[in-house]
Design a protein around this motif. Structure first.
Motif, PDB file in Angstrom:
ATOM      1  N   SER A  11      28.905  35.313 -14.465  1.00  0.00           N
ATOM      2  CA  SER A  11      30.024  35.542 -15.375  1.00  0.00           C
ATOM      3  C   SER A  11      30.670  36.907 -15.172  1.00  0.00           C
ATOM      4  CB  SER A  11      29.560  35.408 -16.831  1.00  0.00           C
ATOM      5  OG  SER A  11      28.743  36.507 -17.211  1.00  0.00           O
ATOM      6  N   GLN A  12      29.915  37.871 -14.626  1.00  0.00           N
ATOM      7  CA  GLN A  12      30.424  39.221 -14.435  1.00  0.00           C
ATOM      8  C   GLN A  12      30.801  39.527 -12.987  1.00  0.00           C
ATOM      9  OE1 GLN A  12      31.059  41.690 -16.784  1.00  0.00           O
ATOM     10  NE2 GLN A  12      30.794  39.972 -18.183  1.00  0.00           N
ATOM     11  N   ALA A  13      30.393  38.675 -12.062  1.00  0.00           N
ATOM     12  CA  ALA A  13      30.685  38.924 -10.644  1.00  0.00           C
ATOM     13  C   ALA A  13      32.177  38.792 -10.375  1.00  0.00           C
ATOM     14  CB  ALA A  13      29.908  37.946  -9.774  1.00  0.00           C
ATOM     15  N   SER A  14      32.656  39.552  -9.414  1.00  0.00           N
ATOM     16  CA  SER A  14      34.055  39.426  -8.991  1.00  0.00           C
ATOM     17  C   SER A  14      34.185  38.456  -7.830  1.00  0.00           C
ATOM     18  CB  SER A  14      34.603  40.797  -8.577  1.00  0.00           C
ATOM     19  OG  SER A  14      33.825  41.352  -7.524  1.00  0.00           O
ATOM     20  N   ALA A  15      33.095  38.270  -7.080  1.00  0.00           N
ATOM     21  CA  ALA A  15      33.126  37.371  -5.925  1.00  0.00           C
ATOM     22  C   ALA A  15      31.764  36.722  -5.742  1.00  0.00           C
ATOM     23  CB  ALA A  15      33.522  38.131  -4.657  1.00  0.00           C
ATOM     24  N   MET A  16      31.796  35.536  -5.148  1.00  0.00           N
ATOM     25  CA  MET A  16      30.569  34.794  -4.902  1.00  0.00           C
ATOM     26  C   MET A  16      30.679  34.127  -3.546  1.00  0.00           C
ATOM     27  SD  MET A  16      29.143  31.635  -7.223  1.00  0.00           S
ATOM     28  CE  MET A  16      27.934  30.452  -6.632  1.00  0.00           C
ATOM     29  N   ARG A  17      29.663  34.338  -2.707  1.00  0.00           N
ATOM     30  CA  ARG A  17      29.573  33.647  -1.421  1.00  0.00           C
ATOM     31  C   ARG A  17      28.352  32.744  -1.471  1.00  0.00           C
ATOM     32  NH1 ARG A  17      29.265  38.892   2.137  1.00  0.00           N
ATOM     33  NH2 ARG A  17      28.604  39.713   0.094  1.00  0.00           N
TER      34      ARG A  17
ATOM     35  N   ASP B 285      41.112  35.161 -15.877  1.00  0.00           N
ATOM     36  CA  ASP B 285      42.077  36.072 -15.258  1.00  0.00           C
ATOM     37  C   ASP B 285      41.486  37.478 -15.222  1.00  0.00           C
ATOM     38  OD1 ASP B 285      44.368  37.153 -14.177  1.00  0.00           O
ATOM     39  OD2 ASP B 285      45.415  37.325 -16.099  1.00  0.00           O
ATOM     40  N   PRO B 286      41.170  38.013 -14.029  1.00  0.00           N
ATOM     41  CA  PRO B 286      41.281  37.372 -12.709  1.00  0.00           C
ATOM     42  C   PRO B 286      40.117  36.412 -12.481  1.00  0.00           C
ATOM     43  CG  PRO B 286      40.376  39.560 -12.448  1.00  0.00           C
ATOM     44  CD  PRO B 286      40.702  39.419 -13.913  1.00  0.00           C
ATOM     45  N   PRO B 287      40.326  35.394 -11.650  1.00  0.00           N
ATOM     46  CA  PRO B 287      39.261  34.422 -11.416  1.00  0.00           C
ATOM     47  C   PRO B 287      38.208  34.946 -10.448  1.00  0.00           C
ATOM     48  CG  PRO B 287      41.155  33.885 -10.072  1.00  0.00           C
ATOM     49  CD  PRO B 287      41.565  35.044 -10.946  1.00  0.00           C
ATOM     50  N   LEU B 288      37.053  34.330 -10.488  1.00  0.00           N
ATOM     51  CA  LEU B 288      36.018  34.614  -9.502  1.00  0.00           C
ATOM     52  C   LEU B 288      36.522  34.181  -8.129  1.00  0.00           C
ATOM     53  CD1 LEU B 288      32.846  35.257  -9.067  1.00  0.00           C
ATOM     54  CD2 LEU B 288      32.626  32.768  -9.036  1.00  0.00           C
ATOM     55  N   GLU B 289      36.335  35.044  -7.141  1.00  0.00           N
ATOM     56  CA  GLU B 289      36.680  34.686  -5.764  1.00  0.00           C
ATOM     57  C   GLU B 289      35.494  33.944  -5.154  1.00  0.00           C
ATOM     58  OE1 GLU B 289      39.486  35.234  -4.061  1.00  0.00           O
ATOM     59  OE2 GLU B 289      40.541  36.296  -5.676  1.00  0.00           O
ATOM     60  N   LEU B 290      35.691  32.675  -4.841  1.00  0.00           N
ATOM     61  CA  LEU B 290      34.595  31.839  -4.357  1.00  0.00           C
ATOM     62  C   LEU B 290      34.793  31.498  -2.888  1.00  0.00           C
ATOM     63  CD1 LEU B 290      32.086  30.048  -4.773  1.00  0.00           C
ATOM     64  CD2 LEU B 290      33.638  28.209  -5.479  1.00  0.00           C
ATOM     65  N   ARG B 291      33.782  31.829  -2.081  1.00  0.00           N
ATOM     66  CA  ARG B 291      33.746  31.424  -0.674  1.00  0.00           C
ATOM     67  C   ARG B 291      32.503  30.573  -0.483  1.00  0.00           C
ATOM     68  NH1 ARG B 291      33.990  36.220   3.393  1.00  0.00           N
ATOM     69  NH2 ARG B 291      33.988  34.414   4.804  1.00  0.00           N
TER      70      ARG B 291
ATOM     71  N   PRO C 125      44.064  29.373  -4.459  1.00  0.00           N
ATOM     72  CA  PRO C 125      44.131  30.612  -3.675  1.00  0.00           C
ATOM     73  C   PRO C 125      42.853  31.434  -3.705  1.00  0.00           C
ATOM     74  CG  PRO C 125      45.421  30.805  -5.690  1.00  0.00           C
ATOM     75  CD  PRO C 125      45.041  29.365  -5.567  1.00  0.00           C
ATOM     76  N   HIS C 126      42.042  31.290  -4.741  1.00  0.00           N
ATOM     77  CA  HIS C 126      40.822  32.094  -4.853  1.00  0.00           C
ATOM     78  C   HIS C 126      39.574  31.319  -4.441  1.00  0.00           C
ATOM     79  CE1 HIS C 126      41.654  30.090  -8.677  1.00  0.00           C
ATOM     80  NE2 HIS C 126      40.360  30.034  -8.887  1.00  0.00           N
ATOM     81  N   VAL C 127      39.760  30.143  -3.842  1.00  0.00           N
ATOM     82  CA  VAL C 127      38.629  29.348  -3.364  1.00  0.00           C
ATOM     83  C   VAL C 127      38.793  29.109  -1.864  1.00  0.00           C
ATOM     84  CG1 VAL C 127      37.420  27.143  -3.486  1.00  0.00           C
ATOM     85  CG2 VAL C 127      38.266  28.214  -5.583  1.00  0.00           C
ATOM     86  N   ARG C 128      37.763  29.412  -1.116  1.00  0.00           N
ATOM     87  CA  ARG C 128      37.783  29.203   0.344  1.00  0.00           C
ATOM     88  C   ARG C 128      36.579  28.342   0.706  1.00  0.00           C
ATOM     89  NH1 ARG C 128      39.405  32.289   5.154  1.00  0.00           N
ATOM     90  NH2 ARG C 128      37.897  31.984   6.836  1.00  0.00           N
ATOM     91  N   LEU C 129      36.847  27.121   1.151  1.00  0.00           N
ATOM     92  CA  LEU C 129      35.787  26.199   1.525  1.00  0.00           C
ATOM     93  C   LEU C 129      35.782  25.989   3.028  1.00  0.00           C
ATOM     94  CD1 LEU C 129      35.965  23.348  -1.174  1.00  0.00           C
ATOM     95  CD2 LEU C 129      34.601  25.436  -1.193  1.00  0.00           C
ATOM     96  N   GLN C 130      34.599  25.992   3.609  1.00  0.00           N
ATOM     97  CA  GLN C 130      34.440  25.678   5.020  1.00  0.00           C
ATOM     98  C   GLN C 130      33.297  24.690   5.182  1.00  0.00           C
ATOM     99  OE1 GLN C 130      34.629  30.129   6.368  1.00  0.00           O
ATOM    100  NE2 GLN C 130      35.109  28.869   8.170  1.00  0.00           N
ATOM    101  N   VAL C 131      33.493  23.717   6.046  1.00  0.00           N
ATOM    102  CA  VAL C 131      32.480  22.712   6.313  1.00  0.00           C
ATOM    103  C   VAL C 131      31.765  23.054   7.613  1.00  0.00           C
ATOM    104  CG1 VAL C 131      32.054  20.276   6.830  1.00  0.00           C
ATOM    105  CG2 VAL C 131      33.733  20.911   5.074  1.00  0.00           C
ATOM    106  N   LEU C 132      30.442  23.003   7.567  1.00  0.00           N
ATOM    107  CA  LEU C 132      29.634  23.210   8.757  1.00  0.00           C
ATOM    108  C   LEU C 132      29.221  21.831   9.265  1.00  0.00           C
ATOM    109  CD1 LEU C 132      28.455  25.646  10.343  1.00  0.00           C
ATOM    110  CD2 LEU C 132      26.361  25.330   9.030  1.00  0.00           C
TER     111      LEU C 132
END
Length: 287
Positions: A110-116, A166-172, A204-211
């Motif tokens: 809930s407090q993180a600005s980004a998550m990988r 706002d601002p949303p968590l940046e998720l990769r 825009p704040h979500v980046r998904l990649q498939v392996l």
């Protein structure tokens, strides 16, 4: 390698020690400013004992820390915090069904600005549909009563608010192809889940990649992991490894560097975000 509450005490103590040093104070001088014995400051800074939110506020005031984001983050580590609106600490209402390590995970999320995150088995919780979340939870928690199942699914969905704030968590997220191929909850549930991933991948704040399977063996075969990052200070970044009965938290600099490098390597071997979107859409069409 530590469990959540212990690593949070240690991180909180390390940050408070750094702030005291920056303020030009010895531990004895800090103790006198807040009316404590010097040993209490030392125990908090070493993580030997926890610090109450009121104690943290006293220290932050004594050190002249005004940054509201940093104050709130440290207070969350102490079990409190200013939070954002009515959703702050919403998970406290579920204390009866959530183990401490899960509550700890949610508070950090809930407090993180980004998550990988690397996911090798199921769709990340932040991107699950209600039906998929129910099917996964029922499978993971054998014999769970329907009432508790409902509560666990509610928690899973409530966590997703971090992507709408706002601002949303940046998720990769890097998803092993097995995540897309493993049928959870039946064909209909899986088809809707894949459609949800396509929608999320366009944010825009979500980046998904498939392996893809074609990438062969990779470092991720050892299991899923999450890296939380915080905008106030990288010293609070943490890696979380999920196990069947608990979560482990890694916070040493070398651990963070190793997992960050592993995530970057996975991103290189995975399909590009654009190709991943096409891959997910094609999988959904064939589901």
């Amino acid at each position: 390698m530590q469990h959540g509450p212990a690593v949070r005490r240690r991180k909180l103590g390390a940050e408070l020690r750094a702030l005291r040093t920056s303020a030009g104070l010895t531990s004895g001088e800090a103790a006198r400013l807040v009316g404590w014995h010097q040993s209490k400051v030392s125990r908090i800074e070493t993580g030997t004992s926890g610090a109450k939110p009121a104690d943290v506020r006293l220290l932050l005031d004594a050190y002249g820390v005004a940054d509201p984001q940093l104050r709130d983050l440290l207070l969350v580590l102490a079990g409190s915090g200013r939070g954002t609106g009515r959703h702050h600490h919403w998970w406290h209402a579920y204390r009866g069904v959530l183990p401490p390590t899960y509550r700890d995970f949610i508070s950090l999320e809930s407090q993180a600005s980004a998550m990988r995150t690397l996911e090798t088995t199921v769709v990340p919780g932040l991107l699950q549909t209600p039906e998929y979340a129910r099917a996964v939870t029922r499978a993971a928690v054998d014999g769970v009563p329907e009432e508790r199942l409902d509560a666990l699914v509610e928690v899973r969905l409530a966590r997703q608010d971090v992507l709408r704030r706002d601002p949303p968590l940046e998720l990769r997220a890097v998803l092993d192809e097995a995540v897309l191929r493993r049928e959870v909850g039946g064909p209909g549930v899986m088809a809707r889940q894949l459609e949800r991933l396509v929608e999320a991948a366009r944010l825009p704040h979500v980046r998904l990649q498939v392996l893809p399977f074609g990438a062969g063996a990779h470092i991720g075969v050892t299991g899923s992991f999450v890296i939380f990052s915080f905008s106030s200070t990288s010293d609070l970044d943490v890696v979380v490894l999920d196990h069947l009965t608990s979560s482990l938290y890694l916070e040493r600099k070398e651990d963070l560097e190793a997992y960050s490098e592993a995530f970057n390597a996975l991103g290189i071997h995975a399909l590009s975000p654009e190709d991943s979107l096409d891959f997910i859409a094609a999988t959904a069409a064939g589901a």
